[in-house]
Scaffold this motif. Structure first.
Motif, short mmCIF file in Angstrom:
data_model
loop_
_atom_site.label_atom_id
_atom_site.label_comp_id
_atom_site.label_asym_id
_atom_site.label_seq_id
_atom_site.Cartn_x
_atom_site.Cartn_y
_atom_site.Cartn_z
N MET A 1 -14.35 2.28 -39.90
CA MET A 1 -15.79 2.10 -40.09
C MET A 1 -16.40 3.21 -40.95
SD MET A 1 -16.85 -0.76 -38.93
CE MET A 1 -18.64 -0.56 -38.88
N GLN A 2 -15.65 4.27 -41.15
CA GLN A 2 -16.15 5.34 -42.00
C GLN A 2 -16.38 4.85 -43.43
OE1 GLN A 2 -16.63 8.29 -40.41
NE2 GLN A 2 -15.74 7.44 -38.56
N ALA A 3 -15.83 3.68 -43.78
CA ALA A 3 -16.13 3.07 -45.07
C ALA A 3 -17.64 3.01 -45.30
CB ALA A 3 -15.54 1.65 -45.13
N HIS A 4 -18.38 2.80 -44.19
CA HIS A 4 -19.84 2.71 -44.29
C HIS A 4 -20.54 4.00 -43.88
CE1 HIS A 4 -19.33 -1.52 -44.96
NE2 HIS A 4 -18.61 -1.62 -43.87
N PHE A 5 -19.72 5.01 -43.56
CA PHE A 5 -20.29 6.19 -42.93
C PHE A 5 -21.26 6.92 -43.84
CE2 PHE A 5 -20.18 10.52 -41.19
CZ PHE A 5 -20.51 10.21 -39.89
N LEU A 6 -20.96 6.92 -45.11
CA LEU A 6 -21.81 7.66 -46.05
C LEU A 6 -22.93 6.81 -46.62
CD1 LEU A 6 -19.02 9.69 -47.84
CD2 LEU A 6 -20.70 10.54 -46.19
N ASP A 7 -22.93 5.53 -46.27
CA ASP A 7 -23.97 4.61 -46.75
C ASP A 7 -25.25 4.85 -45.94
OD1 ASP A 7 -25.62 2.47 -47.25
OD2 ASP A 7 -24.03 0.97 -47.14
N PRO A 8 -26.34 5.27 -46.58
CA PRO A 8 -27.57 5.53 -45.83
C PRO A 8 -28.20 4.26 -45.26
CG PRO A 8 -27.96 5.79 -48.18
CD PRO A 8 -26.49 5.58 -48.01
N GLY A 9 -27.71 3.10 -45.68
CA GLY A 9 -28.22 1.84 -45.15
C GLY A 9 -27.50 1.38 -43.90
N VAL A 10 -26.54 2.20 -43.43
CA VAL A 10 -25.79 1.84 -42.22
C VAL A 10 -25.86 2.99 -41.23
CG1 VAL A 10 -23.53 1.18 -41.30
CG2 VAL A 10 -24.20 0.41 -43.58
N PHE A 11 -26.18 2.67 -39.98
CA PHE A 11 -26.18 3.69 -38.94
C PHE A 11 -25.22 3.24 -37.83
CE2 PHE A 11 -27.35 6.23 -35.41
CZ PHE A 11 -27.87 7.40 -35.93
N ILE A 12 -24.19 4.06 -37.57
CA ILE A 12 -23.16 3.70 -36.59
C ILE A 12 -23.25 4.63 -35.39
CG2 ILE A 12 -20.69 3.41 -36.18
CD1 ILE A 12 -20.32 3.17 -39.21
N ARG A 13 -23.19 4.08 -34.20
CA ARG A 13 -23.16 4.92 -33.01
C ARG A 13 -22.21 4.27 -32.00
NH1 ARG A 13 -26.11 9.83 -31.35
NH2 ARG A 13 -25.53 10.04 -29.18
N SER A 14 -21.33 5.06 -31.40
CA SER A 14 -20.51 4.51 -30.34
C SER A 14 -20.96 5.07 -29.01
CB SER A 14 -19.03 4.77 -30.59
OG SER A 14 -18.79 6.14 -30.55
N LEU A 15 -20.67 4.32 -27.97
CA LEU A 15 -21.22 4.58 -26.65
C LEU A 15 -20.11 4.31 -25.66
CD1 LEU A 15 -23.91 5.12 -25.21
CD2 LEU A 15 -24.38 2.68 -25.31
N SER A 16 -19.68 5.33 -24.94
CA SER A 16 -18.58 5.10 -24.00
C SER A 16 -18.75 5.96 -22.76
CB SER A 16 -17.24 5.42 -24.66
OG SER A 16 -17.23 6.79 -25.02
N THR A 17 -20.00 6.06 -22.32
CA THR A 17 -20.32 6.89 -21.16
C THR A 17 -19.44 6.54 -19.97
OG1 THR A 17 -22.55 6.49 -21.90
CG2 THR A 17 -22.30 7.83 -19.92
N ARG A 18 -18.90 7.54 -19.37
CA ARG A 18 -18.21 7.39 -18.09
C ARG A 18 -19.14 7.86 -16.98
NH1 ARG A 18 -13.59 5.56 -17.52
NH2 ARG A 18 -12.11 5.48 -19.22
N GLY A 19 -18.98 7.30 -15.82
CA GLY A 19 -19.69 7.83 -14.66
C GLY A 19 -21.14 7.40 -14.57
N SER A 20 -21.58 6.59 -15.51
CA SER A 20 -22.95 6.12 -15.42
C SER A 20 -23.02 4.99 -14.40
CB SER A 20 -23.43 5.60 -16.76
OG SER A 20 -22.76 4.40 -17.06
N HIS A 21 -24.20 4.74 -13.88
CA HIS A 21 -24.34 3.77 -12.81
C HIS A 21 -24.96 2.51 -13.39
CE1 HIS A 21 -24.12 3.42 -8.40
NE2 HIS A 21 -24.93 2.43 -8.62
N GLY A 22 -24.13 1.62 -13.90
CA GLY A 22 -24.65 0.43 -14.56
C GLY A 22 -25.49 0.79 -15.77
N GLY A 23 -25.28 2.03 -16.27
CA GLY A 23 -26.18 2.53 -17.29
C GLY A 23 -25.79 2.15 -18.71
#
Lengths: 328, 328
Positions: free
Chosen positions: B103-125
């Motif tokens: 996905m870094q192919a788009h990483f430098l593109d200012p028109g793309v915003f990437i965020r990953s989310l893998s919280t552990r221990g959250s409560h249905g969060g």
């Protein structure tokens, strides 16, 4: 269900009526509104059963281990409850059906009670339902509750926090020790089992784990790493012994009492949270308990956003009281 | 964080400052207490982005599809937000790291915003955090938010309920249509994609799906089943077109408005629930806001069970008010 009927159901369950137990478990699974009252009644009869969690990646042989442990415990005339928790999809848990069929070996044994739990659509409710099922089995009079999960995702880790002793089952092909750490298994394991020990890589995985555990502060308990071939019933006695040894360790561990205190407090928070959510949901669905109707309509229509509405409700004591106060 | 500082952060984010967006996302991920206030401020700027969920079993090529769709959208000068949700363990999600690197192919593109989310221990969060991230990206001004999950467990289904259009990606080896039904994918799919269409069994899976969909009440929308070879960028335009067509359908669908109303009400319930839980947890941790201390001590010591304690608190208006009322 009336108060009298739930009371009668609890009485029959405490007298070891399996049908009553099964009906209470269904109430638990459905998160029935009577639950706090039921569990409050049941709680005084709990605290005797040892709760053993069995987790690990899919295909590691967790059910076979649970099956073998059950046979060991039955040979010693202990009563066993089994809760099989399956929050995952059929794409990753293809073996479940076969496992369940195999567990029928114990199905006709009155000393074994098996229940599987795979609620979809619940809101963080799987761990709560598992906890209540453990309590019911404990009050029913089993000596051990085995809690088995299908995989090792977030829900499964939450479920494992309910166990006194956590057995993590791995197989040589499950990958290296780094994966074990990344899956959060190192923090929760009390006993490691390398199953399918006849396969290539078993010895390497065993020594990797032992090495990794040496680098970790032990807190008084040395986590054993055991080799099994559960399908041939090899090594299961050692697993049972390790579980017993860990139970004895817990009884003498000064830190255990502190964790128990924190666990009880966490349980209070969970019960409060679930009941508050139930009240809010019910009263919102009843179109907002008089005074709330205009705000709720505005949220539904999109003219007031949910966050702003929530803040207004939370800031206004009478509104909050209408939403979560005692039922009239 | 002070109110002024969060306000400044929101202002900067609305002015398309990526750093401010990233900081707000971190607050979302950590479920910061300022969140209701932040989101209440952000909400008025949302509602423009089309939210596309991409789910399916591990290894189906979801990230490659997301990647290809991003390229299509960028070619049309649309701005894209991507939220990659990973609640699973490394045992089932081995491809994630590679995907992220790709996905870094788009990483430098200012028109793309990437965020990953893998919280552990959250409560249905995890679903809640995903929802807030979608809102932030929407307010930031992206035209489409792609929400991608690693697997298809319970958490992933919860996350998919946040999407306007759900694309379910399958591969021939993912098994038969029965598995699709058992995984709950039939209920959530708006578009089916059979990826790796050059492999054996692709045609069979395609016709099985088409047949199964014929047996199902359609509610006005005919779910397309598309064949792709995402790694060779084949078939992705058709996927993008199907997503656009579904978006247009939603705008004209009378049932959609009803679902939106229910969704907003559900969101209000979620915000209330999370904030109530936060207040209760905080005040219990502060050793029970004066009057509660003896009861809390009894729960910790095990002399009063958590259910009985919860019932006592819930039945007593002043105690409940201390626990969840407005902060002084």
């Amino acid at each position: 269900m009336t108060e009298d009927r739930t009371e009668a159901l609890v009485e029959r369950m405490l007298a070891r009526d399996r049908t009553a137990l099964a009906r209470l478990m269904t109430l638990v699974e459905n998160r029935a509104p009577e639950l706090p009252a039921i569990m409050s009644r049941v709680y005084g009869h709990t605290g005797r059963a040892h709760v053993v969690g069995i987790t690990g990646p899919p295909g590691a042989g967790k059910s076979t281990i649970a099956d073998g442990l059950t046979a060991c415990l039955r040979a010693a005339e202990r009563r066993v409850g089994i809760v099989a928790v399956d929050p995952s999809s059929p794409f990753s848990g293809g073996a479940v059906l076969g496992d369940r069929i195999r567990m029928q070996a114990h199905f006709l044994d009155p000393g074994v009670f098996i229940r599987s739990l795979s609620t979809r659509g619940s809101h963080g409710g799987l761990a709560r339902a598992t906890r209540d099922m453990i309590r019911l089995l404990d009050a029913f009079g089993v000596d051990a509750v085995l809690v088995e999960t299908v995989g090792v995702g977030q829900t499964e880790l939450d479920v494992m926090r309910l166990a006194d002793t956590v057995v993590v089952v791995l197989v040589p092909e499950a990958g290296d020790a780094v994966q074990v750490m990344k899956a959060g298994l190192l923090e929760i394991a009390d006993v490691f089992v390398v199953n399918k020990a006849d396969r290539e890589g078993a010895e390497r995985m065993h020594s990797e784990l032992v090495q990794m555990l040496h680098l970790r502060p032990s807190g008084g308990w040395t986590i054993p790493v055991l080799l099994t071939q559960a399908s041939a019933s090899t090594g299961l006695d050692a697993v049972r012994d390790a579980i017993e040894t860990h139970r004895a360790f817990l009884a003498s561990d000064p830190e255990h009492a502190g964790r128990e205190r924190a666990r009880r407090e966490g349980e209070l928070l969970d019960v409060l949270d679930e009941e508050l959510r139930r009240r809010v949901a019910q009263r919102l669905a009843a179109h907002g308990s008089d005074g709330l109707a205009p705000l709720l309509d505005a949220v539904r229509a999109g003219t007031v956003d949910p966050y702003t509405a929530a803040l207004r409700i939370l800031e206004d004591a009478p509104t909050l009281e209408r939403l979560i106060g005692r039922e009239e």
